[in-house]
Motif scaffolding. Structure first.
Motif, short mmCIF file in Angstrom:
data_model
loop_
_atom_site.label_atom_id
_atom_site.label_comp_id
_atom_site.label_asym_id
_atom_site.label_seq_id
_atom_site.Cartn_x
_atom_site.Cartn_y
_atom_site.Cartn_z
N LEU A 148 0.66 -0.84 -0.01
CA LEU A 148 0.52 0.04 -0.04
C LEU A 148 1.12 1.09 -0.33
CD1 LEU A 148 -2.75 -1.19 2.91
CD2 LEU A 148 -3.20 -0.81 -0.12
N ASP A 149 1.81 1.47 0.86
CA ASP A 149 2.83 2.61 0.83
C ASP A 149 3.93 2.73 -0.13
OD1 ASP A 149 2.50 3.31 3.20
OD2 ASP A 149 3.97 1.97 4.27
N ALA A 150 3.86 2.01 -1.43
CA ALA A 150 4.30 1.88 -2.56
C ALA A 150 3.29 1.97 -3.65
CB ALA A 150 4.78 0.39 -3.06
N LEU A 151 1.78 1.76 -3.68
CA LEU A 151 1.04 2.39 -3.97
C LEU A 151 1.36 3.61 -3.93
CD1 LEU A 151 -1.15 1.89 -6.22
CD2 LEU A 151 -2.78 1.07 -4.12
N HIS A 152 1.04 4.36 -3.04
CA HIS A 152 1.25 5.82 -2.99
C HIS A 152 1.77 5.90 -3.39
CE1 HIS A 152 -1.63 7.34 0.21
NE2 HIS A 152 -1.42 6.05 1.28
N ASP A 153 3.09 5.46 -3.95
CA ASP A 153 4.61 6.24 -3.94
C ASP A 153 4.65 6.30 -5.19
OD1 ASP A 153 5.57 6.67 -1.91
OD2 ASP A 153 6.73 5.12 -1.71
N CYS A 154 4.12 5.67 -6.53
CA CYS A 154 3.62 5.17 -7.61
C CYS A 154 2.31 6.72 -8.01
CB CYS A 154 3.36 3.89 -7.78
SG CYS A 154 4.45 2.51 -7.81
N LEU A 155 2.07 6.64 -7.00
CA LEU A 155 0.45 7.87 -7.59
C LEU A 155 1.03 9.30 -8.00
CD1 LEU A 155 -2.66 5.62 -6.22
CD2 LEU A 155 -2.53 6.21 -7.95
N ARG A 156 2.00 8.74 -6.46
CA ARG A 156 2.69 10.76 -6.49
C ARG A 156 3.79 10.76 -8.02
NH1 ARG A 156 3.98 9.07 -1.51
NH2 ARG A 156 2.70 9.54 -0.02
N GLY A 157 3.40 10.10 -8.68
CA GLY A 157 4.15 10.08 -10.44
C GLY A 157 5.51 9.80 -10.35
N LEU A 163 -9.51 -0.29 0.97
CA LEU A 163 -8.22 0.63 1.13
C LEU A 163 -8.05 1.07 -0.16
CD1 LEU A 163 -6.33 -1.65 4.12
CD2 LEU A 163 -7.90 1.23 4.12
N ILE A 164 -7.85 -0.19 -1.05
CA ILE A 164 -7.16 0.24 -2.45
C ILE A 164 -7.70 0.94 -3.04
CG2 ILE A 164 -6.90 -0.65 -4.58
CD1 ILE A 164 -6.01 -3.29 -3.15
N LEU A 165 -9.35 1.07 -3.06
CA LEU A 165 -10.04 2.38 -3.67
C LEU A 165 -10.19 3.60 -2.62
CD1 LEU A 165 -13.54 0.85 -3.59
CD2 LEU A 165 -12.22 0.70 -5.81
N HIS A 166 -9.94 3.47 -1.33
CA HIS A 166 -9.89 5.21 -1.15
C HIS A 166 -8.09 5.91 -1.25
CE1 HIS A 166 -9.25 7.64 2.12
NE2 HIS A 166 -8.45 7.55 3.01
N ILE A 167 -7.49 4.40 -1.49
CA ILE A 167 -6.39 5.26 -2.19
C ILE A 167 -5.58 5.79 -3.13
CG2 ILE A 167 -3.57 4.77 -2.10
CD1 ILE A 167 -3.81 2.70 -0.04
N LEU A 168 -6.71 4.97 -4.33
CA LEU A 168 -6.92 5.20 -5.95
C LEU A 168 -7.70 6.94 -5.45
CD1 LEU A 168 -7.45 1.76 -6.93
CD2 LEU A 168 -5.56 3.65 -8.13
N ALA A 169 -8.61 7.15 -4.43
CA ALA A 169 -9.18 8.28 -4.47
C ALA A 169 -9.04 9.12 -4.52
CB ALA A 169 -10.86 7.94 -4.39
#
Length: 270
Positions: free
Chosen positions: A208-217, A255-261
């Motif tokens: 989940l932390d890495a997904l956050h990082d990837c979504l920052r560009g 949680l995944i949907l929340h992070i994406l949104a």
């Protein structure tokens, strides 16, 4: 990472992590790299090796405490000798050396080393990448849980190589399609979203932390974009494990949907 290099025809190279100028040589192949022992140390046969620098000097002292060149970066090379990715390895110590059957002047060097990053099964994906066979989606589908974890690790370590010559991110506003039918657990979700965003063998997080990082560009796509999640209900049923977030329990799917949104990704559940 450039074009054809002096390592063409070799699969591996070693260089000192302590001194970037101390190159230890190439190897045509290796045995034991992705085999884990109970204490974390691995005995690895570097086959068809051209030792140099600190490794060559250490071969003169095999069997003594002086045969320990130190820590190294072990790189995996493509067919043209270009680095695809690398691992940090600790306490490299040669314990045997003999003439190699792979070519005149080559040496088979047996070393002991420690590394916790080279997961069992990773060699299969590296070979697909090296030989140009990582060219279609779904190659990870038959893998078991351990295999999916190894797949994700190689997707991460090879991400820079796979995106060479491309921009950091595609233009905003793209639509990516994720196949939820293949999501059996959280690791298969990351395999699926990595493939959806970055193509076969692609990486877009592995927790989940890495997904956050990837979504920052900087990892293939930066929001805003749209994720069309097909067979979403299948994935929802399989990502039903609950976690406590700020005291409130939520499923992994939620949680995944929340992070994406949170990162301005429009998710279309199909």
């Amino acid at each position: 990472m450039g074009s054809v290099s002096a390592g063409a025809g070799f699969k591996y190279s070693l260089a000192s992590d302590d001194d970037g100028r101390d190159f230890w040589g190439f190897a045509r192949d290796a045995r034991g790299l992705f085999c884990v022992s109970e204490d974390g140390f691995r005995q690895v046969d570097l086959l068809g090796c051209v030792p140099s620098g600190g490794l060559l000097a250490a071969l003169d002292h095999v069997g003594s405490h002086r045969a320990r060149p130190g820590n190294a970066d072990l790189a995996l090379l493509d067919a043209e000798g270009v680095e695809m990715g690398s691992y940090f390895v600790n306490d490299v110590a040669p314990i045997a050396a003999e003439a190699s059957a792979l070519g005149a002047g080559l040496v088979d060097v047996t070393v002991q080393l420690w590394c916790d990053q080279m997961l069992p099964g990773s060699d299969r994906m590296w070979e697909l990448l090296r030989t140009g066979q990582l060219n279609r989606k779904g190659l990870w589908h038959p893998l078991d849980q351990q295999g999916r974890r190894a797949w994700l690790s190689v997707a991460l370590w090879s991400s820079e190589y796979r995106r060479r010559g491309k921009g950091a991110d595609v233009a905003p506003g793209r639509v990516f399609v994720l196949d939820g039918q293949q999501v059996h657990d959280v690791d298969s979700f990351y395999c699926a979203i990595g493939e959806a965003v970055n193509g076969p063998g692609g990486y877009f997080g592995w927790n989940l932390d890495a997904l956050h990082d990837c979504l920052r560009g900087g990892w293939g796509a930066a929001p805003p974009f749209t994720l069309e999640w097909r067979y979403a209900e299948v994935a929802r049923s399989r990502l039903a494990k609950r976690r406590a977030v700020r005291g409130d329990p939520a499923t992994l799917f939620e949680l995944i949907l929340h992070i994406l949104a949170e990162h301005d990704v429009e998710v279309v559940l199909v």
